[in-house]
Design an enzyme around this catalytic site. Structure first.
Site, PDB file in Angstrom:
ATOM      1  N   ARG A 100     -99.400 -60.457 -39.999  1.00 48.30           N
ATOM      2  CA  ARG A 100     -99.679 -59.714 -40.863  1.00 48.30           C
ATOM      3  C   ARG A 100     -99.168 -60.445 -41.784  1.00 48.30           C
ATOM      4  NH1 ARG A 100     -96.852 -53.908 -39.366  1.00 48.30           N
ATOM      5  NH2 ARG A 100     -97.764 -53.365 -36.944  1.00 48.30           N
ATOM      6  N   GLU A 171    -107.464 -50.232 -40.844  1.00 48.75           N
ATOM      7  CA  GLU A 171    -106.127 -49.876 -41.336  1.00 48.75           C
ATOM      8  C   GLU A 171    -105.684 -50.746 -42.731  1.00 48.75           C
ATOM      9  OE1 GLU A 171    -102.540 -48.521 -39.033  1.00 48.75           O
ATOM     10  OE2 GLU A 171    -102.633 -46.543 -40.422  1.00 48.75           O
TER      11      GLU A 171
HETATM   12  C1  LIG Z   1     -95.605 -48.267 -38.280  1.00 46.19           C
HETATM   13  C2  LIG Z   1     -94.441 -48.624 -37.742  1.00 46.19           C
HETATM   14  C3  LIG Z   1     -94.488 -47.646 -36.099  1.00 46.19           C
HETATM   15  O1  LIG Z   1     -95.774 -48.344 -35.053  1.00 46.19           O
HETATM   16  C4  LIG Z   1     -95.231 -48.712 -34.314  1.00 46.19           C
HETATM   17  N1  LIG Z   1     -95.832 -50.020 -33.372  1.00 46.19           N
HETATM   18  C5  LIG Z   1     -95.392 -50.697 -34.030  1.00 46.19           C
HETATM   19  N2  LIG Z   1     -96.083 -52.184 -33.202  1.00 46.19           N
HETATM   20  C6  LIG Z   1     -96.202 -51.369 -31.882  1.00 46.19           C
HETATM   21  C7  LIG Z   1     -97.200 -51.539 -30.857  1.00 46.19           C
HETATM   22  N3  LIG Z   1     -96.923 -53.353 -30.444  1.00 46.19           N
HETATM   23  N4  LIG Z   1     -97.131 -50.417 -29.888  1.00 46.19           N
HETATM   24  C8  LIG Z   1     -97.067 -49.421 -30.599  1.00 46.19           C
HETATM   25  N5  LIG Z   1     -96.542 -48.642 -31.306  1.00 46.19           N
HETATM   26  C9  LIG Z   1     -96.202 -49.899 -32.124  1.00 46.19           C
HETATM   27  C10 LIG Z   1     -93.573 -48.563 -34.686  1.00 46.19           C
HETATM   28  O2  LIG Z   1     -92.913 -47.737 -32.901  1.00 46.19           O
HETATM   29  C11 LIG Z   1     -93.484 -47.385 -35.439  1.00 46.19           C
HETATM   30  O3  LIG Z   1     -93.712 -45.603 -34.910  1.00 46.19           O
END
Ligand SMILES: CC[C@H]1O[C@@H](n2cnc3c(N)ncnc32)[C@H](O)[C@@H]1O
Length: 483
Positions: A100, A171
């Protein structure tokens, strides 16, 4: 000022692509004509736009998780598990934090360590380092559409590689992946980066390939008033359609008061259709995205499931096209595949049980819908005025003036003058409207709602309410009541 809301000339675009594809070694794999052919041979059920439009036409709310791990095979296993055991309709590939920030060297190191330790040492999938061929392994293995979810200010190379790799949804946007995600990246830069991304999607469309674009609705995900996130979503959609994007999903992060959340989705759809139509477009497919609560979660899994269920309920009753699902590990970090799947199944059960139900359109819902519409129109009218009719110029000047202002955002380009707080029923109101272009009627509406709460709690309306609200849900409440 460099930026202009103008479609990038095709020759200039193709020239810029040569530079973008040189920015990491895997860029040389991208051959857009070959990629168009790959997309043309994709089965219908793997194309995101088809599933979204079918859901919109049949009043269905689809469910989609976030998910991403460092190694390709493990990522494929994860997505298969979420599809088959989690009953997901749509799948993501959440990109890691190094990618990112365009830190591909660090991502490379993370891949290496993940192989050595046999566990994911990255918080997402490093798509740029893997390149087109590895991305295609995911798309070929997964029997559902897959969307790229991330938080990348400069997503040009990520878009080139993942779209060539067969992903059919992307997105983000110039505001939604800058102001809540970065400290020092200028809006002029991210507007141009994301005009490139949208021009790439427009180029695919010109060659018969349908790719969906989803501005990141929730922004900072903490008590963001609907008019603020609606303004950003609509602006990013307007910039996207100018570049030839034909399919947009506009999102909203759940705040927790059911009436306000339903009114938020209703007004988002209405406003998006209005602004896109006013721009002269009649061929844009608009869908909506409801994000389950994006703020702090309870650690206790049973309580976390309650928050997930509440988000599932609001998404179904709002008739959103899709809901982004949380897991009971939200307060802990990256969920296990089992926890991620359980959040999906909880959501699935609620969506199914509400499939044949709808909520009466009440007077209070209309009041909420109308105030959101009034506020959003006030903001967007000012943005257009500041830009002398140009939305891109208007965005830059609106942030400078505080006419666009996102609560709790890290960016130095954000004024940070506005303050949200919940009223006595948990709806998010403005404690401070900063430099937002609101008339006294709007300001008094919010002040009165917060006074009601102050009266009930026998305390002054103050910043303490904001602090209490930020922690409320993780502490098992909605409104941050005084001790
Ligand atoms: C926008 C932030 C959201 O994305 C979720 N998130 C970020 N990286 C991952 C990931 N690698 N696997 C599952 N959920 C993820 C995080 O838990 C939060 O709810």
């Amino acid at each position: 000022m460099q930026v202009k809301n103008k479609k990038i000339d095709k020759e200039l675009f193709l020239k810029e692509r040569q530079e973008v594809l040189k920015s990491w070694s895997t860029g040389k794999e991208v051959d857009i004509n070959e990629a168009v052919e790959f997309h043309k041979n994709m089965p219908e059920n793997k194309i995101m736009v088809n599933k979204l439009i079918d859901a919109k036409n049949n009043n269905k709310t689809l469910i989609q998780p976030r998910a991403g791990v460092a190694l390709v095979e493990a990522h494929i296993d994860l997505l298969k598990f979420l599809l088959e055991k989690g009953e997901a309709d749509l799948l993501p590939t959440t990109i890691d934090s190094y990618t990112r920030q365009n830190q591909y060297q660090e991502a490379e190191q993370g891949i290496k360590e993940s192989y050595e330790t046999r566990r994911s040492m990255l918080n997402g999938f490093p798509a740029v380092n893997y390149g087109v061929k590895e991305c295609r392994k995911i798309i070929e293995a997964i029997d559902a559409p897959v969307e790229v979810r991330h938080g990348t200010p400069d997503a040009r190379l990520l878009a080139e590689i993942t779209l060539a790799g067969g992903f059919t949804d992307f997105e983000g946007g110039a505001i939604s992946y800058n102001i809540p995600y970065a400290k020092k990246v200028s809006l002029e830069d991210t507007i141009q980066y994301w005009q490139y991304v949208d021009r790439l999607v427009g180029y695919y469309y010109e060659h018969g390939i349908k790719i969906n674009r989803e501005p990141f609705g929730p922004l900072t995900g903490t008590l963001v008033p609907p008019a603020i996130s609606h303004s950003v979503a609509i602006l990013e959609a307007l910039l996207a359609v100018k570049q030839g994007v034909k399919y947009v999903s506009l999102g909203y992060g759940q705040n927790g008061n059911l009436i306000q959340d339903i009114a938020a989705i209703q007004s988002l759809k209405e406003l998006a259709e209005k602004y896109i139509c006013d721009e002269g477009y009649d061929d844009i497919e608009i869908t909506t995205v409801f994000h389950q609560w994006m703020g702090g979660f309870p650690q206790d899994e049973a309580k976390a499931f309650a928050v997930i269920s509440w988000g599932a309920t609001a998404s179904a009753l709002s008739k959103a096209t899709k809901v982004i699902v949380k897991s009971p590990h939200e307060a802990l970090g990256i969920p296990t595949k089992e926890a991620n799947a359980s959040g999906l199944k909880t959501t699935r059960q609620i969506i199914n049980m509400l499939r044949d139900q709808s909520i009466e359109q009440t007077k209070n819902m209309d009041i909420e819908r109308e105030i959101i519409i009034e506020e959003t129109i006030a903001i967007l009218s000012k943005v257009k005025e500041l830009g002398d009719g140009d939305w891109a110029v208007g965005i830059v000047r609106a942030f400078e003036a505080g006419v666009l202002d996102i609560p709790f955002a890290p960016s130095q380009y954000n004024s940070g003058k506005i303050l949200p707080a919940r009223d006595n029923k948990g709806a998010v109101r403005f404690l401070n409207t900063g430099n937002l272009p609101f008339d006294n009627k709007i300001k008094d509406f919010h002040a009165d709602k917060l006074k009601e709460r102050g009266f009930y709690e026998e305390r002054d309306v103050s910043f303490q309410m904001v602090v209490d609200d930020i922690y409320a849900i993780s502490k098992g409440m909605l409104v941050g009541r005084p001790k």
